[in-house]
Write a protein that holds these residues in place. Structure first.
Motif, mmCIF file in Angstrom:
data_model
loop_
_atom_site.group_PDB
_atom_site.id
_atom_site.type_symbol
_atom_site.label_atom_id
_atom_site.label_comp_id
_atom_site.label_asym_id
_atom_site.label_seq_id
_atom_site.Cartn_x
_atom_site.Cartn_y
_atom_site.Cartn_z
ATOM 1 N N UNK A 5 50.511 -14.625 -18.074
ATOM 2 C CA UNK A 5 49.981 -15.151 -18.065
ATOM 3 C C UNK A 5 51.210 -16.688 -17.983
ATOM 4 N N UNK A 6 51.518 -16.323 -19.501
ATOM 5 C CA UNK A 6 53.208 -17.332 -19.894
ATOM 6 C C UNK A 6 53.713 -17.520 -18.899
ATOM 7 N N UNK A 7 54.737 -16.303 -18.160
ATOM 8 C CA UNK A 7 55.071 -15.961 -17.143
ATOM 9 C C UNK A 7 55.186 -17.795 -15.965
ATOM 10 N N UNK A 8 54.000 -16.476 -15.966
ATOM 11 C CA UNK A 8 52.675 -18.387 -14.264
ATOM 12 C C UNK A 8 52.640 -19.392 -14.981
ATOM 13 N N UNK A 9 52.242 -19.785 -16.081
ATOM 14 C CA UNK A 9 52.295 -21.324 -16.471
ATOM 15 C C UNK A 9 53.427 -21.667 -16.843
ATOM 16 N N UNK A 10 54.803 -20.900 -17.313
ATOM 17 C CA UNK A 10 56.045 -21.697 -17.344
ATOM 18 C C UNK A 10 56.908 -21.826 -15.349
ATOM 19 N N UNK A 11 56.218 -21.901 -15.205
ATOM 20 C CA UNK A 11 56.823 -21.109 -13.368
ATOM 21 C C UNK A 11 56.270 -22.174 -12.956
ATOM 22 N N UNK A 12 54.718 -22.468 -12.893
ATOM 23 C CA UNK A 12 53.826 -23.780 -12.304
ATOM 24 C C UNK A 12 54.758 -25.412 -12.892
ATOM 25 N N UNK A 13 54.370 -25.072 -14.113
ATOM 26 C CA UNK A 13 55.424 -26.178 -14.756
ATOM 27 C C UNK A 13 56.747 -26.782 -14.348
ATOM 28 N N UNK A 53 47.422 -14.374 -14.069
ATOM 29 C CA UNK A 53 48.458 -15.457 -13.394
ATOM 30 C C UNK A 53 47.878 -16.342 -12.965
ATOM 31 N N UNK A 54 46.359 -16.857 -12.760
ATOM 32 C CA UNK A 54 45.370 -17.681 -12.188
ATOM 33 C C UNK A 54 45.279 -18.419 -13.056
ATOM 34 N N UNK A 55 45.301 -17.493 -14.959
ATOM 35 C CA UNK A 55 44.483 -18.882 -15.512
ATOM 36 C C UNK A 55 46.040 -19.240 -16.222
ATOM 37 N N UNK A 56 47.603 -19.072 -16.140
ATOM 38 C CA UNK A 56 48.283 -19.364 -16.760
ATOM 39 C C UNK A 56 48.429 -20.544 -14.911
ATOM 40 N N UNK A 57 48.101 -20.840 -13.875
ATOM 41 C CA UNK A 57 48.516 -21.351 -13.115
ATOM 42 C C UNK A 57 48.089 -22.823 -13.078
ATOM 43 N N UNK A 58 46.139 -22.381 -13.008
ATOM 44 C CA UNK A 58 45.056 -23.294 -12.606
ATOM 45 C C UNK A 58 44.608 -24.085 -13.949
ATOM 46 N N UNK A 59 45.030 -24.156 -15.217
ATOM 47 C CA UNK A 59 43.885 -24.931 -15.738
ATOM 48 C C UNK A 59 45.597 -25.848 -16.064
ATOM 49 N N UNK A 60 46.653 -25.414 -15.542
ATOM 50 C CA UNK A 60 48.090 -26.826 -15.259
ATOM 51 C C UNK A 60 47.430 -27.422 -13.900
ATOM 52 N N UNK A 61 47.281 -27.102 -12.865
ATOM 53 C CA UNK A 61 47.359 -28.039 -12.689
ATOM 54 C C UNK A 61 45.917 -28.669 -11.600
ATOM 55 N N UNK A 62 44.899 -28.270 -13.100
ATOM 56 C CA UNK A 62 43.554 -29.329 -13.017
ATOM 57 C C UNK A 62 43.986 -30.378 -13.547
#
Length: 182
Positions: A5-13, A53-62
């Motif tokens: 989750x943390x890696x997915x969030x960092x990557x998407x940002x 992964x979804x929980x790291x990516x989707x909130x940032x996109x929204x």
């Protein structure tokens, strides 16, 4: 799973920053949950890894107003799961299929479960993309894809590739171009 989750969030940002995505743009994500947990693509589908992964990516996109297209696996011909409003906005025709962990993929299944009004579509032209684990998202990007080198190159055990798109350069050697569009 917290690490994924943390890696997915960092990557998407970082991808948002590096690609210049803005509200209303469309991002395609192809994700092998098998690869994230250290298995070969398509061999060990993990809803837990996909949810992380979804929980790291989707909130940032929204939060940024960026629209998500979750790519299914090859068993569904790499169809995409999007919000119904996204399909309508871009003129994408919905098709009838429900993704499952072993026929569509765990990430697409998680997207279907979390979107307000999910639909499947066959083709899109996204502004940028994230490929987690070698899922081959290029067919869903606008014509001129530009690779992005992100500081983090894995989510879990899965290698990642990212791309942005840009308008085509036309006109030949005497043409001048807008620097902000390169």
């Amino acid at each position: 799973m917290e690490q994924i989750k943390a890696e997915a969030e960092a990557v998407i940002r970082e991808l948002i920053e590096a690609s210049g995505l803005k509200a209303g743009d469309l991002l395609v994500v192809g994700c092998s949950s098998s690869e994230m947990v250290g298995s070969r693509i398509g061999k060990n589908s993990s809803l837990e890894a996909a949810e992380a992964a979804f929980s790291g990516i989707y909130p940032v996109l929204r939060e940024q107003g960026i629209l998500l297209a979750a790519q299914c696996c090859e068993h569904l011909n790499r169809a995409l799961i999007v919000e119904e409003e996204t399909a309508r906005r871009f003129g994408y025709e919905p098709v009838n299929v429900l993704p499952q962990p072993k026929a569509g993929g765990s990430f697409a299944t998680v997207a279907w479960r979390n979107f307000a009004h999910p639909v499947a579509v066959e083709h899109i032209k996204a502004h940028a993309g994230l490929d987690i684990g070698g899922t081959l998202i290029g067919m869903h990007l606008k014509e001129v894809a530009v690779p992005l080198r992100l500081s983090q190159n894995h989510i879990g055990q899965a290698p990642i590739l990212a791309a942005r798109t840009r308008p085509k350069f036309i006109g030949g050697e005497r043409a001048c171009y807008q620097e902000e569009l390169k």
